[in-house]
Motif scaffolding. Structure first.
Motif, short mmCIF file in Angstrom:
data_model
loop_
_atom_site.label_atom_id
_atom_site.label_comp_id
_atom_site.label_asym_id
_atom_site.label_seq_id
_atom_site.Cartn_x
_atom_site.Cartn_y
_atom_site.Cartn_z
N VAL A 653 0.83 -1.20 0.00
CA VAL A 653 0.00 0.00 0.00
C VAL A 653 0.86 1.25 0.00
N GLY A 654 1.97 1.19 0.74
CA GLY A 654 2.83 2.36 0.82
C GLY A 654 3.41 2.75 -0.53
N LYS A 655 3.88 1.76 -1.31
CA LYS A 655 4.43 2.06 -2.63
C LYS A 655 3.36 2.64 -3.55
N LEU A 656 2.17 2.09 -3.46
CA LEU A 656 1.10 2.56 -4.34
C LEU A 656 0.65 3.96 -3.96
N MET A 657 0.64 4.26 -2.65
CA MET A 657 0.30 5.62 -2.22
C MET A 657 1.36 6.61 -2.67
N LYS A 658 2.59 6.17 -2.66
CA LYS A 658 3.67 7.04 -3.15
C LYS A 658 3.49 7.31 -4.63
N ALA A 659 3.08 6.27 -5.38
CA ALA A 659 2.81 6.45 -6.80
C ALA A 659 1.65 7.40 -7.02
N ALA A 660 0.69 7.42 -6.06
CA ALA A 660 -0.46 8.31 -6.15
C ALA A 660 -0.14 9.73 -5.69
N LYS A 661 1.08 9.93 -5.20
CA LYS A 661 1.53 11.24 -4.71
C LYS A 661 0.58 11.76 -3.61
N ALA A 662 0.25 10.84 -2.70
CA ALA A 662 -0.69 11.17 -1.62
C ALA A 662 0.09 11.33 -0.32
N THR A 663 0.93 12.32 -0.23
CA THR A 663 1.76 12.50 0.97
C THR A 663 0.93 12.85 2.19
N THR A 664 -0.14 13.62 2.01
CA THR A 664 -0.98 14.01 3.16
C THR A 664 -1.66 12.79 3.74
N MET A 665 -2.22 11.93 2.88
CA MET A 665 -2.90 10.75 3.38
C MET A 665 -1.92 9.79 4.02
N VAL A 666 -0.70 9.70 3.48
CA VAL A 666 0.31 8.85 4.10
C VAL A 666 0.59 9.32 5.51
N SER A 667 0.72 10.65 5.69
CA SER A 667 0.97 11.20 7.02
C SER A 667 -0.19 10.90 7.96
N MET A 668 -1.41 10.96 7.44
CA MET A 668 -2.57 10.68 8.28
C MET A 668 -2.59 9.22 8.71
N VAL A 669 -2.26 8.33 7.81
CA VAL A 669 -2.24 6.91 8.15
C VAL A 669 -1.20 6.63 9.21
#
Length: 1153
Positions: A653-669
């Motif tokens: 999931v982390g790699k795919l979120m990085k591909a989605a350029k979702a840094t804010t959601m990564v921080s929230m998770v």
């Protein structure tokens, strides 16, 4: 000089012939003279001849001869000959000496010597057999240089020196048609007729002839009709050789002999490149020895040796002569330097003349091709007549198009490889070729570890294997014209030079549909390795495969930080070994090692399809193989439908979120404590998530883009950890392991769905991590009509009232993870889904206001749940209206039976009879307006409440294992639906009953209509009076609705085929009628009490139980079942119409919305 010794025996035999046998002459006998000159002088027919004899200084010679024969041309013969012969014409003129540059006029002398024999021919032959004579003409290779000196001494006799082995030229004489002919051929044909009888002299005889005897010419220029082909192919050098070689005996094949050659052999011999072979052929037919070999020298078992050194065996029999295997067709055609014999076939020993493929190619206009072959020293391929080859040869006009650009330079290694690719070992005739087959060429490629490079063949003959005209292509180049089969060689003429396969990347680059994968290769360090690694099979997916893989997975692989993963994926598409189509489609091998170190599994379902399974990725990651046989210098390229991920590549999931350029959601998770989900690992030991049993669960994360947070205060959002965890939980979907097995048939649509973290479709509903603590934790996917993006939206199930600002979002892209069992992943959305906390009346509310014109919803529904509520409500209204139209006459009969005084009616039919008698047909529909206005919303509320109650039951049973409700649960939902429906049903039923009972038993008609009823009731007792009988209505409708809906659902399921989505009218009618019967079977007693309560004057009954007690006391228990017959009679058709209206309207609305 006396040359009598030269007279052959055949001529001497003529001396004894009787003079009386001679032909009669036209002129009188000539007076005997002492010399030949005297005879000529005495005859006026020879004046021109005497003139020529004087010019050539032959008068002394004639006088000197002792015993000779002179075939003397008459004046007519000389004049006629001078017309076509300039030498004779000039010799007859006064100033003709210019043509005679020598004192003895040697050329004319030799022609006249051909008319003289050095012996006397006393008689002429009388038979048709040609007799051979020897003349005084001794052919020479050239005339002596002219001189002005006088002759050494008369009479200048001819010397026995000639190109015929110092033998004189020969002449034949015969008798034909009782006339004598001289100068005939071996068959007695042609020649010159003797027209004057013998004139004898002391030194010989004279015979007058009608024409000048022509000297035998050079061998080549002999105009023999049967030698036309030889004249066609003879070269100037051969012609000169035949003209200048003395003592030449030539056995020349006639035209039919040359025609026995293969047409291609003749075509070669006719070309400019056959000079050497023509010289050899002529030398095999030529004999040059000390003496010319006339046919009279042929003896049995005599052998001659040709100039080439071959043996010519002479076989003489009674009727024919054979030279080796050929028959002598015509012997002894005299020539100035020898003799020509015509034979029936070529005298070439087997294998003596090697006609190589090179010679044929030269003759067939492939000279440029041959020149290129010589430049790279590949001549052994075109001069080997023992080995079988198939040659693909471009003609000169084809190669001329590539001279300036397109061909490697002469002598280069590159050109050598190109030319080797045009030679195929073996004889491959069209009938042996099959479409798609691969043929090994002479080219041995380093990229194949020295193995032979192959060439693909395309055959188009409409399925006719034995078709003569087959359209054949080699390596994409078409064949022009018919093929040629020459001994051990087959030649096809191709439309362009064949290009030897290059490296895999160069071969694949022209295919635009493969550009994405090729670009991925060039973005890594694998390009050079792929070009040079020997013996590989490259599997290339099309551009569309990246889309089917899922945008986030593609974006991850193509990101600069993910090169290692991308390289593993690329190497997973390269098989270690060369696997051509036939082996992949028809072979038995199922496992193929890749350069990545993992394997590909191959399946052959049996319908010609070949399926590849990746070593990793998600479960059942498959790709269809399209065997293309795109040849390379290291092996072959095939195409596959989809990308395959090896087990060495982990997509979490982390790699795919990085591909989605979702840094804010990564921080929230991470802030919410779910960082373990990003890594695809189990929850921390002892954590809340482990205790809740989430260790073996995969996760799908709904991932808002960074732009989705522009309207949020991130500082305050991150400060409230509990709220943050609630938000993240709303976006986390626990994903069960994949249930797909490896044995499922391959389907492209399944591949497309297989790349999704969730198989979301139009009605896909999923629980989230928030679902256990909130009935609004579930999410639902719906397909949009707008296909500009992915065409899907996701929202919080049941959420409404926020105008779509926070409870739904568009799906932008997705990517599936390979960790955690290969399920789950990331779905990128354009909006954050705020957890939904509705007010209680919104959560379970619905239509709340009933009016004359229908019902209006309390809150405008803009989401999926609102639309479903509206559909249920409207469909129920249609059902209610249908029930009223069908069932009102039955209901009126039931009500009058229930409320009439004892003895008023004898039964239901009596009610109908008396009603029709009093009020007509319209009397049966008296009081229909209130139920039509009231029953419509009653049923609408009832069916809406039933659907809402079912959803409520689902929300209270989140861990249920069945997607359908049990019979008990259906009955519960039915009972609950009666509660809101009673609020509408009670006042409507009150008005209906009062209108139905007025006028019975002769009572007055008190009310004019439904509004009048309501007005009077309100005046009498207010709202309480209007809602009288509400408890009785609920007592009737609660159990009745439970039986009603449960019976309908169970019966319809029994009568409907499983999996069918079509509306089954028979099942609906039967189930609806059965449901009505079931309801009224238990609802009649409370319905009787309700009707009496609502129709009795105020104060008659104190309540429901008081009404029951007084009714039983007054009329007995049987009174509770009054109207049972009409009710049951009405129950089936009315309720069948109800459910038919509901289902039909719902089906229509589902198709429209």
């Amino acid at each position: 000089m006396h040359l009598l010794g030269c007279i052959p025996l055949s001529v001497l035999s003529l001396v004894s012939l009787v003079a009386s046998s001679q032909v009669q002459w036209a002129r009188p006998p000539t007076v005997q003279s002492s010399t030949l000159v005297d005879i000529l002088n005495a005859d006026e027919d020879y004046t021109l001849l005497l003139s020529l004899l004087q010019r050539t200084r032959l008068i002394p010679t004639l006088n000197k001869l002792n015993g000779s024969t002179f075939f003397a041309p008459t004046n007519d013969a000389v004049e006629h000959h001078s017309l076509t012969n300039g030498l004779w014409r000039d010799a007859l003129t006064e100033n003709g000496f210019s043509l005679f540059a020598d004192n003895v006029q040697e050329r004319l002398r030799q022609q006249l010597f051909y008319h003289l024999l050095n012996y006397t021919l006393p008689t002429l032959p009388t038979d048709s057999t040609p007799h051979v004579l020897e003349t005084l003409h001794f052919p020479k290779p050239y005339v002596e240089p002219p001189t002005n000196e006088p002759p050494p001494s008369p009479p200048w006799m001819p010397l026995p020196q000639s190109t015929l082995g110092n033998k004189p030229q020969r002449l034949r004489i015969t008798s034909r048609d009782e006339e004598s002919w001289v100068g005939v051929n071996a068959f007695g044909e042609g020649g010159v007729k003797i027209v004057k009888e013998k004139a004898a002299a002391d030194n010989g005889v004279v015979y007058g002839v009608s024409e000048v005897l022509e000297l035998p010419l050079d061998l080549v220029v002999l105009q023999q009709p049967s030698l036309s082909y030889f004249r066609k192919v003879v070269t100037p050098s051969i012609q000169k050789l035949l003209n200048t070689t003395p003592e030449l005996t030539l056995f020349m094949p006639v035209d039919s002999a040359w025609q026995m050659l293969d047409p291609l052999e003749r075509l070669y011999l006719e070309s400019e490149f056959a000079t050497d072979d023509l010289n050899r052929i002529v030398n095999m037919h030529a004999v040059v020895e000390r003496r010319v070999k006339w046919s009279d020298s042929f003896k049995p078992a005599v052998n001659f040796t040709s100039v080439e050194g071959t043996k010519l065996e002479i076989i003489v029999s009674d009727d024919k002569i054979k030279v080796s295997d050929a028959e002598l067709v015509e012997p002894d055609i005299y020539a100035s330097n020898g003799v020509l014999h015509l034979v029936s076939s070529l005298l070439i020993p087997p294998g003596a003349l090697q006609l190589t493929p090179e010679k044929y190619l030269l003759a067939l206009n492939c000279t440029s091709f041959i020149s290129l072959i010589h430049s790279v020293n590949l001549t052994h391929l075109i001069n080997d007549t023992e080995t079988e080859y198939t040659i693909l040869a471009p003609k000169d006009d084809v190669l001329s198009l590539f001279e300036d650009d397109g061909l490697p330079k002469k002598g280069t290694e590159e050109l050598k490889k190109l030319l080797q690719y045009h030679f195929i070992p073996g004889k491959w005739l069209p009938k042996k070729l099959k479409n798609g087959m691969l043929l090994e060429t002479v080219l041995q490629d380093v990229g194949l570890d020295g193995g032979r490079q192959v060439l693909d063949v395309e055959v188009d003959d409409d399925g006719k294997q034995a078709s003569v005209q087959r359209n054949v292509r080699f390596g994409g180049a078409g064949s022009i014209g018919d093929h040629l089969e020459i001994n051990n060689t087959v030649i096809y003429f191709v439309s362009r030079p064949l290009e030897a396969p290059s490296d895999p990347l160069a071969m694949a680059l022209p295919s635009l549909e493969l550009s994405s994968f090729l670009a991925a290769i060039f973005s890594t360090s694998l390009a050079e390795m792929l070009k040079t690694t020997p013996r590989t099979t490259v599997l290339l997916p099309p551009n569309s495969a990246f889309k089917r893989l899922g945008s986030l997975v593609s974006d991850h692989l193509l990101a600069a930080s993910s090169k290692s993963d991308l390289e593993h994926v690329i190497m997973h598409h390269i098989i270690d070994g060369v696997e051509y189509s036939q082996n992949l489609v028809e072979g038995s091998q199922r496992t193929f090692a890749t350069l990545e170190g993992s394997d590909l599994q191959l399946e052959r379902p049996g319908n010609g399809t070949v399926i590849l399974s990746a070593s990793g990725g998600w479960p059942s990651m498959k790709s269809e193989l399209f065997p293309k046989n795109m040849l390379t210098n290291t092996g072959v390229i095939h195409q596959v439908s989809d990308l395959m991920i090896p087990r060495s590549v982990e997509l979490n999931v982390g790699k795919l979120m990085k591909a989605a350029k979702a840094t804010t959601m990564v921080s929230m998770v991470v802030k919410a404590g779910f960082d373990w989900i990003l890594n695809g690992t189990a929850p921390p030991e002892g954590s809340q998530w482990e205790q809740e049993g989430l260790s073996g669960v995969s996760w799908t994360l709904l991932c808002p883009t960074d732009d989705a947070f522009k309207q949020y205060n991130l500082t305050s959002l991150f400060e409230n950890v509990d709220h943050l965890r609630e938000i993240v939980s709303q976006h986390l979907v626990p994903t069960p392991p994949s249930s797909s097995g490896g044995s499922e048939p391959f389907d492209m649509y399944n591949v497309i769905n297989n790349n999704r973290p969730l198989p979301f479709d139009e009605l896909g509903t999923y629980t989230t991590l928030l679902s256990p603590s909130s009935i609004y934790g579930d999410i639902v996917f719906k397909e949009l009509e707008d296909k500009t993006a992915t065409g899907y939206m996701v929202g919080i199930k049941g959420a409404r009232g926020t105008n779509g600002k926070a409870d739904w979002a568009r799906v932008l892209s997705w990517g599936r993870a390979t960790t955690g069992g290969g399920t789950g992943g990331v779905i990128q959305i354009d909006r954050l889904l705020d957890p939904y906390h509705p007010l209680w009346w919104i959560a379970y509310g619905g239509p709340t206001v009933v009016g004359v014109m229908g019902i209006a919803p309390a809150v405008e529904e803009a989401k999926n749940s609102a639309l479903e509520n509206a559909k249920s409500f409207i469909a129920g209204g249609f059902g209610g209206a249908s029930a009223v139209l069908v069932g009102h006459p039955f209901d009126l009969t039931k009500t009058r039976l229930q409320t009439a005084a004892p003895g008023a009616y004898t039964g239901a039919l009596d009610v109908v009879r008396k009603t029709l008698a009093r009020d007509g047909v319209t009397g049966l529909y008296r009081g229909m307006v209130p139920p039509l206005l009231g029953v419509t919303p009653i049923f609408a509320v009832s069916f809406w409440a039933y659907d809402a109650s079912k959803r409520l039951i689902f929300s209270f049973t989140p861990n249920r294992t069945s997607e359908s409700l049990s019979t008990a649960e259906l009955a519960t939902a039915g009972f609950l639906s009666a509660i809101p429906a009673t609020l509408v049903t009670a006042p409507v039923e009150r008005a209906k009953v009062l209108l139905q009972v007025q006028g019975q038993g002769g009572s007055e008609q008190k009310y004019k209509g439904v509004f009048d009823v309501m007005k009077h009731l309100y005046r009498e007792g207010g709202i309480r009076s209007i809602f009288r009988g509400t408890g009785a209505t609920l007592a009737r409708d609660g159990p009745g609705s439970a039986a009603y809906f449960a019976t309908y659902e169970v019966t319809k399921n029994m009568l409907t085929t499983k999996g069918s989505s079509e509306l089954n009218l028979g099942a609906v009618i039967m189930a609806g009628g059965t449901a009505g019967v079931a309801m009224w079977a238990i609802a009649i007693p409370p319905d009787v009490l309700k009707s009496r309560l609502q129709s009795a004057p105020t104060g008659t009954y104190s309540g429901f139980l008081d009404c029951a007690r007084k009714t039983i006391a007054q009329d007995g228990v049987a009174a509770l079942w009054k109207g049972f017959g009409p009710a049951m009679t009405r129950a089936f058709p009315a309720n069948a119409a109800t459910f038919l209206g509901v289902e039909a309207s719902r089906k229509f609305m589902d198709s429209m919305f």
